[in-house]
Design an enzyme around this catalytic site. Structure first.
Site, PDB file in Angstrom:
ATOM      1  N   GLU A   1      22.795  49.708 -22.731  1.00 17.95           N
ATOM      2  CA  GLU A   1      22.498  49.287 -24.120  1.00 17.95           C
ATOM      3  C   GLU A   1      21.915  50.393 -24.987  1.00 17.95           C
ATOM      4  OE1 GLU A   1      20.035  45.817 -23.584  1.00 17.95           O
ATOM      5  OE2 GLU A   1      21.639  44.712 -22.578  1.00 17.95           O
TER       6      GLU A   1
ATOM      7  N   ASN B   1      26.869  50.662 -19.518  1.00 15.15           N
ATOM      8  CA  ASN B   1      26.942  49.202 -19.655  1.00 15.15           C
ATOM      9  C   ASN B   1      26.366  48.777 -21.011  1.00 15.15           C
ATOM     10  OD1 ASN B   1      27.403  46.597 -18.270  1.00 15.15           O
ATOM     11  ND2 ASN B   1      25.169  46.364 -18.365  1.00 15.15           N
TER      12      ASN B   1
ATOM     13  N   HIS C   1      28.547  38.880 -23.042  1.00 17.65           N
ATOM     14  CA  HIS C   1      27.759  37.662 -23.295  1.00 17.65           C
ATOM     15  C   HIS C   1      28.352  37.001 -24.530  1.00 17.65           C
ATOM     16  CE1 HIS C   1      24.572  38.248 -20.392  1.00 17.65           C
ATOM     17  NE2 HIS C   1      24.450  39.504 -20.769  1.00 17.65           N
TER      18      HIS C   1
ATOM     19  N   GLU D   1      28.505  40.827 -17.235  1.00 12.49           N
ATOM     20  CA  GLU D   1      27.451  39.813 -17.436  1.00 12.49           C
ATOM     21  C   GLU D   1      28.018  38.592 -18.147  1.00 12.49           C
ATOM     22  OE1 GLU D   1      23.866  41.527 -19.154  1.00 12.49           O
ATOM     23  OE2 GLU D   1      24.116  43.383 -18.017  1.00 12.49           O
TER      24      GLU D   1
ATOM     25  N   ASP E   1      29.056  35.241 -19.730  1.00 11.50           N
ATOM     26  CA  ASP E   1      28.710  33.830 -19.919  1.00 11.50           C
ATOM     27  C   ASP E   1      29.246  33.437 -21.296  1.00 11.50           C
ATOM     28  OD1 ASP E   1      26.790  35.197 -21.466  1.00 11.50           O
ATOM     29  OD2 ASP E   1      25.084  34.529 -20.269  1.00 11.50           O
TER      30      ASP E   1
HETATM   31  O1  9MR Z   1      18.850  37.602 -17.549  1.00 14.00           O
HETATM   32  C1  9MR Z   1      17.784  38.533 -17.702  1.00 14.00           C
HETATM   33  C2  9MR Z   1      16.500  37.788 -18.048  1.00 14.00           C
HETATM   34  O2  9MR Z   1      16.079  37.020 -16.932  1.00 14.00           O
HETATM   35  C3  9MR Z   1      15.432  38.757 -18.462  1.00 14.00           C
HETATM   36  O3  9MR Z   1      14.303  38.054 -18.931  1.00 14.00           O
HETATM   37  C4  9MR Z   1      15.955  39.685 -19.551  1.00 14.00           C
HETATM   38  C5  9MR Z   1      14.879  40.694 -19.911  1.00 14.00           C
HETATM   39  O4  9MR Z   1      15.345  41.743 -20.621  1.00 14.00           O
HETATM   40  O5  9MR Z   1      17.113  40.356 -19.094  1.00 14.00           O
HETATM   41  C6  9MR Z   1      18.155  39.480 -18.816  1.00 14.00           C
HETATM   42  O6  9MR Z   1      19.316  40.209 -18.442  1.00 14.00           O
HETATM   43  C7  9MR Z   1      19.837  41.067 -19.448  1.00 14.00           C
HETATM   44  C8  9MR Z   1      20.467  42.235 -18.755  1.00 14.00           C
HETATM   45  O7  9MR Z   1      19.539  42.886 -17.925  1.00 14.00           O
HETATM   46  C9  9MR Z   1      21.042  43.242 -19.745  1.00 14.00           C
HETATM   47  N1  9MR Z   1      21.943  42.596 -20.662  1.00 14.00           N
HETATM   48  C10 9MR Z   1      21.457  41.419 -21.307  1.00 14.00           C
HETATM   49  C11 9MR Z   1      20.952  40.409 -20.273  1.00 14.00           C
HETATM   50  C12 9MR Z   1      20.561  39.117 -20.943  1.00 14.00           C
HETATM   51  O8  9MR Z   1      19.465  39.347 -21.792  1.00 14.00           O
END
Ligand code: 9MR
Length: 448
Positions: free
Chosen positions: A168, A210, A247, A276, A278
């Site tokens: 990101e 990513n 997402h 990722e 959904d």
């Molecule tokens: O799903 C993850 C969530 O449990 C955490 O609180 C969050 C914190 O940043 O991160 C979420 O996963 C993220 C992933 O690491 C990177 N891309 C976005 C995902 C959804 O926010």
């Protein structure tokens, strides 16, 4: 070149892992009806994906491994895992110099015991930094980041198939700029520095960039990441893959040009992964489209959904996953499994990567696309006279070329383009003839 330091045979390792899990899946389906003419009708996501040379994975929250309903679905359906949070920087290095691998190791062990491949997520990121890192800047931060990459990639060496090296790093919106962060402020080369450190620490892992909102080919953010990957490939920065988080929640939708995005990244000579996934309310059409798009692109290696049951999701109120809170399969699950079972295996080999030692490198840049045809240009580096072999997927046909002397094999699908003194970039137009997804593949680049 940094790439030449990679140990040979890692793609054989991936293939072997997938074949093993396909075999496990087939055993599991021993009593199932196999339709005449179809290769098989696997009954789980992972087994079906494996038959097509792909994986089907999920994010895992390690604490849920104690929930037997969760673990039953995990072990039955998936052949790849990503730690949802346990391999992030704050989890692995809560205090500077003090590494905490317990939860991450537990997941890796579970995955190995089940024959699942592991995606490491994520070595360098502006978010989920421990407090000590958030307060750093400049050279101190750069060195701490590189040390984290080196320590963590070394710890997991041999156990991770793909690392999300950087996550990101680009801004949303129309700017196409890098995201401002403490890491970005250490200098624009922080991303390539992280990739180089990761390659050195674990030469066998594939290294990915990513991001989210890089699904729509027309978005400035997608184009900006594309240009970075193109630049990295042209300068020998060790990058192997791009992860599209995908997402389609929180207001972002599946775009109709998603397949173009996947194939365009792949044409740069990197693998693509859907990392990722959904989708808000889990519509069957969008899930089916994502699977079909991945299967249509040979370098799309697999799909990871971001959680198992809706109740496990980071956006549980949107019910975006394949299983409901009780662990039952939703209609989206059936759509995904059917799309996987209908899919064909990818072509064998890896023709978009030119063989090493040929004396030059050919880099593809996708050009304009019309309804019935598209342009491609190819730039050769490392030699001033050369021949480049380009393969087209029938029924596509090259209809015109420029800035080179082409000859053709008897099928008309393989063109050898020789330099003709008009520079190091040649181009051609390809008629789609009904196949809008295939893209030309570079087979070789030979100097002289
Ligand atoms: O799903 C993850 C969530 O449990 C955490 O609180 C969050 C914190 O940043 O991160 C979420 O996963 C993220 C992933 O690491 C990177 N891309 C976005 C995902 C959804 O926010």
């Amino acid at each position: 070149m940094a790439n030449s330091s990679r140990a040979p045979g890692r793609s054989r390792r991936l293939r072997a892992a997938l074949v093993v899990s396909a075999a496990v899946g087939l055993l599991a389906t021993a009593g199932a009806v196999v339709l005449p003419g179809s290769a098989s009708a696997a009954s789980t996501l992972g087994a079906s994906a494996a038959e097509r040379g792909r994986y089907f994975g999920t994010a895992v929250a390690v604490s849920r491994l104690n929930d037997s309903a969760y673990t039953t679905i995990l072990n039955r359906e998936f052949n790849q895992v990503t730690a949802e949070n346990e391999m992030k920087i704050d989890a692995l290095q809560p205090n500077q110099g003090q590494f905490n691998y317990g939860n991450a190791d537990r997941l890796v062990q579970h995955a190995r015991s089940q024959g699942m491949l592991v995606r490491g997520h994520t070595l360098a990121w502006h978010s989920q930094q421990p407090g000590w890192m958030q307060n750093m800047s400049g050279t101190t931060l750069r060195n701490a980041m590189l040390n984290h990459v080196t320590q963590v990639a070394t710890h997991f060496r041999g156990q991770i198939e793909w690392w999300d090296v950087v996550n990101e790093a680009f801004q949303d919106g129309s700017s196409g700029a890098r995201r401002d962060s403490n890491l970005q402020r250490t200098g624009n080369d922080w991303i390539e520095a992280a990739f180089r450190a990761a390659r050195q620490a674990d030469p066998n892992a594939d290294l990915c960039y990513n991001d989210y909102n890089i699904d729509n080919w027309n978005d400035a953010k997608t184009q900006a990441v594309y240009r970075m990957v193109q630049d990295f490939k042209s300068r020998g920065v060790p990058i192997d893959c791009v992860g599209l988080q995908s997402h389609f929640t929180g207001g972002s939708n599946y775009p109709s040009n998603y397949r173009t995005t996947l194939s365009s990244f792949a044409a740069l000579g990197v693998d693509v992964h859907i990392t990722e996934l959904d989708i808000r309310n889990a519509p069957t059409d969008a899930y089916r489209n994502v699977v079909n798009d991945c299967l249509a692109v040979a370098r799309c290696k697999g799909i990871t959904v971001w959680g198992i049951r809706d109740s496990d999701s980071w956006r549980s109120s949107e019910n975006p996953l394949l299983f409901n809170g009780s662990g039952q399969k939703k209609p989206a699950y059936d759509a995904v499994l059917a799309a996987l079972n209908n899919g064909t295996a990818p072509p064998t080999g890896n023709p978009t990567t030119p063989p090493p030692g040929a004396g030059c490198t050919a880099t593809v840049t996708p050009g304009q696309v019309w309804g019935d045809r598209y342009n491609t240009s190819v730039t050769v580096s490392g030699a001033s006279t050369w021949s480049v072999v380009v393969a087209i997927t029938a029924p596509q046909k090259i209809s015109s070329t420029w800035s080179g002397n082409p000859t053709w094999d008897s099928s008309g699908n393989v063109m050898t383009m020789r330099s003709n003194g008009s520079g190091n970039t040649f181009g051609f137009t390809t008629m789609m003839n009904g196949n809008s997804s295939a893209r030309p593949q570079i087979r070789s680049c030979t100097a002289g």
